[in-house]
Structure formats: C-alpha cells, structure tokens
Design an enzyme around this catalytic site. Structure first.
Site, mmCIF file in Angstrom:
data_model
loop_
_atom_site.group_PDB
_atom_site.id
_atom_site.type_symbol
_atom_site.label_atom_id
_atom_site.label_comp_id
_atom_site.label_asym_id
_atom_site.label_seq_id
_atom_site.Cartn_x
_atom_site.Cartn_y
_atom_site.Cartn_z
ATOM 1 N N LYS A 181 0.836 -1.210 0.000
ATOM 2 C CA LYS A 181 0.000 0.000 0.000
ATOM 3 C C LYS A 181 0.865 1.253 0.000
ATOM 4 O O LYS A 181 0.677 2.150 -0.807
ATOM 5 C CB LYS A 181 -0.928 0.024 1.227
ATOM 6 C CG LYS A 181 -1.886 -1.138 1.324
ATOM 7 C CD LYS A 181 -2.788 -1.019 2.533
ATOM 8 C CE LYS A 181 -2.075 -1.059 3.879
ATOM 9 N NZ LYS A 181 -1.417 -2.332 4.198
ATOM 10 N N ARG A 195 -9.852 0.883 8.773
ATOM 11 C CA ARG A 195 -9.301 -0.424 9.086
ATOM 12 C C ARG A 195 -10.287 -1.258 9.905
ATOM 13 O O ARG A 195 -9.982 -2.393 10.269
ATOM 14 C CB ARG A 195 -8.038 -0.196 9.916
ATOM 15 C CG ARG A 195 -6.944 -1.158 9.680
ATOM 16 C CD ARG A 195 -5.780 -0.700 10.520
ATOM 17 N NE ARG A 195 -4.914 0.162 9.769
ATOM 18 C CZ ARG A 195 -3.661 -0.143 9.449
ATOM 19 N NH1 ARG A 195 -3.135 -1.268 9.837
ATOM 20 N NH2 ARG A 195 -2.934 0.700 8.774
ATOM 21 N N ARG A 245 11.616 -5.858 4.735
ATOM 22 C CA ARG A 245 11.431 -4.405 4.597
ATOM 23 C C ARG A 245 12.368 -3.631 5.528
ATOM 24 O O ARG A 245 12.517 -3.963 6.697
ATOM 25 C CB ARG A 245 9.992 -4.018 4.939
ATOM 26 C CG ARG A 245 9.821 -2.503 5.010
ATOM 27 C CD ARG A 245 8.396 -2.077 5.126
ATOM 28 N NE ARG A 245 7.706 -2.656 6.256
ATOM 29 C CZ ARG A 245 6.393 -2.640 6.405
ATOM 30 N NH1 ARG A 245 5.631 -2.085 5.496
ATOM 31 N NH2 ARG A 245 5.839 -3.183 7.477
ATOM 32 N N ARG A 283 11.367 -1.419 10.924
ATOM 33 C CA ARG A 283 10.312 -0.778 11.720
ATOM 34 C C ARG A 283 10.155 -1.497 13.054
ATOM 35 O O ARG A 283 10.301 -2.720 13.111
ATOM 36 C CB ARG A 283 8.987 -0.839 10.936
ATOM 37 C CG ARG A 283 8.560 0.493 10.406
ATOM 38 C CD ARG A 283 7.436 0.425 9.426
ATOM 39 N NE ARG A 283 6.207 -0.196 9.931
ATOM 40 C CZ ARG A 283 5.058 -0.228 9.230
ATOM 41 N NH1 ARG A 283 5.000 0.334 8.034
ATOM 42 N NH2 ARG A 283 3.992 -0.805 9.719
ATOM 43 N N ARG A 296 -0.677 -8.400 13.798
ATOM 44 C CA ARG A 296 -1.264 -7.462 12.829
ATOM 45 C C ARG A 296 -2.028 -8.216 11.746
ATOM 46 O O ARG A 296 -3.120 -7.810 11.347
ATOM 47 C CB ARG A 296 -0.156 -6.605 12.199
ATOM 48 C CG ARG A 296 0.303 -5.479 13.109
ATOM 49 C CD ARG A 296 1.729 -5.049 12.826
ATOM 50 N NE ARG A 296 1.955 -4.551 11.500
ATOM 51 C CZ ARG A 296 3.146 -4.536 10.895
ATOM 52 N NH1 ARG A 296 4.218 -4.991 11.518
ATOM 53 N NH2 ARG A 296 3.262 -4.058 9.687
#
Ligand code: AP5
Ligand code: MG
Length: 222
Positions: free
Chosen positions: A17, A93, A130, A163, A174
């Site tokens: 996203k 969300r 990531r 992160r 999550r």
C-alpha cells in the site's frame, strides 16, 4: 489539468500500500494520507498521542477508532484534500471507521476502494525484508546482510532501519487483526459496488499500471 482522485487503498500489511500510494499520489497529484505514517510522526515528536500509539503499534494492535476518525477528519478538511482529493492508506481499518468515513465524505464521495490483494505467505516474506528510512519513510528491501552499514537513505540521508513493529510477534498479531477487523471491509464496500480488487503479486511497476487502470475504469461513466 490532471484530475484529482479520492481513493481508499485496502490490503494486508506488507501488500505494498505505502509503496504504491507514493506513486499514485504523484500520478493524481493528491496527498497520500497514511495513518501509520501520521502515527509514526507523532511518536517521533513525542506527543501524548505518539506515546500512546507507540505502545499499541509495537504490540501489533490497533489504535482506537475515535482517535483515528478524529485524526483523519481533520486531515481531510485541509485545503489540499478538499480541492484535489486524497489517497487513504491504512484507513479505514474497521467497520466503525468505514461508517464514520462515509459520513465525513458524504458531500464528496470517494471514487473507488481498491483491495490490493497479496496472500499472507507472500506479505510475511515482504515485511521481514522491509527496511524503512526513519526520517522520510522511503521503503527499501534488505538483501539480508549484504547491504552497507550504516544504511543511509538515498532520498534524504536518514538512517534506514527495520520498523519497530516488524517483529515476528507483532507481524502475526497485525495479520490476525487484519482478518478479524479489516477484511470485513471487503464485504462492506463490495456490497454496494465500490470495491475493485487488484492483484498485487507482480513487480511494483506492473502493480502500478494495474492500479491506475482500475481507477480510470471505475471513474468511467456507465
Ligand atoms: P501501517 O503503517 O499502515 O502499517 P501496516 O498496515 O502494517 O501496513 P504496512 O505499512 O506494513 O504495509 P504496506 O501495505 O504499506 O506495505 P509496503 O508498501 O511497506 O500501520 C502501522 C500501525 O499503525 C498499525 O499496526 C496500527 O497499530 C496503527 N494504525 C494505522 N492506521 C490505523 C487505523 N486506521 N486504525 C487503527 N490503528 C491504525 O511494502 C512492504 C514491503 O514489500 C516493502 O519492503 C516494499 O519495498 C516491498 N514491496 C512492495 N511492493 C512490492 C512488490 N510489488 N513486489 C515485491 N516487493 C514489494
Ligand atoms: Mg505502509
């Protein structure tokens, strides 16, 4: 004059996203409104919101609906979003957030809602590779030890790091919360024809072509 856009991008954590919204924001010349980025900015500022959000985010939970709706409503009321539109990344969300957003946007409804579809096993692999610039948020992909240390962002010179919520426990929490709280939005927006599903399994360039084609098709009259 390039037409603006009012878009919502849904998708699992790690679906791409953020990666695609940066490109879409340049393409349609509209602000990219990422609630995750806004919360991370609050954490960096050390505000009361940031201190509360950090605990929730690091554990892989969701910040309360009322807080998130207030933040997004304020942002959508700014001139750039009112005149050009916006791309919402990470909001709504939950179904209560989606209902509140329908109220906020009743005068200027969204063009379409895109579900950027990537299966769970693939997003897990993407998230674990990531790395993100702490200052400007640019995404990078780790080549597992082959990158330079310290890793400096090519865009702004900031530190490129993992992160804080990209730990195995938080990632799984999550993704579970996505199935429980966010996936009902597929039905919510699908039931009245606002949803378009775009396959996110391809290179970032190919996915971008699919997304812009989907937006243009959704906006075509008839
Ligand atoms: P947020 O920042 O929104 O995180 P998220 O939902 O976990 O989503 P991600 O940012 O992890 O995934 P992404 O889809 O943006 O993927 P990306 O482009 O980085 O939210 C963080 C937290 O804030 C939440 O957990 C919650 O606590 C709180 N929060 C935020 N909004 C909230 C709300 N509305 N209500 C309540 N709480 C809220 O891509 C991932 C990786 O894949 C990157 O390395 C990228 O380079 C790579 N990649 C991208 N595209 C491709 C491709 N096509 N092929 C290969 N690799 C690719
Ligand atoms: Mg993101």
């Amino acid at each position: 004059m390039i037409p603006g856009a009012r878009l919502i991008i849904l998708g699992r954590q790690g679906a791409g996203k953020g990666t695609q919204c940066v490109r879409l924001s340049r393409h349609f010349v509209v602000p990219h409104i990422s609630t995750g980025d806004m919360l991370r900015a609050a954490v960096r500022e050390g505000s009361e919101l940031g201190r509360m959000a950090k605990q929730v985010m690091d554990a892989g939970g969701l910040v309360g609906d009322d807080i998130m709706v207030g933040i997004v409503e304020d942002r959508l009321n700014r001139d750039d979003a009112r005149t050009r539109g916006y791309i919402l990344d990470g909001f709504p969300r939950t179904v209560p957030q989606a209902r509140a957003l329908d109220g906020i946007t009743s005068e200027r409804p969204i063009d379409c809602v895109i579900d950027l579809d990537v299966p769970r096993d693939l997003v897990l692999a993407r998230i674990s590779s990531r790395r993100v610039c702490r200052d400007c948020g640019t995404n990078y992909v780790s080549t597992h030890g082959l990158e330079k240390h310290p890793w400096i962002c090519e865009v702004c010179g900031g530190d490129v790091m993992q992160r804080d919520d990209d730990t195995p426990d938080a990632i799984n929490r999550r993704l579970d919360l996505y199935e429980e709280q966010t996936s009902p939005l597929i039905e919510y927006y699908g039931s009245d024809g606002r949803l378009v599903v775009v396959d996110g399994v391809a290179t970032p360039d190919e996915v971008f072509v699919r997304l812009t084609a989907a937006v243009e098709a959704a906006r075509r009259p008839g």
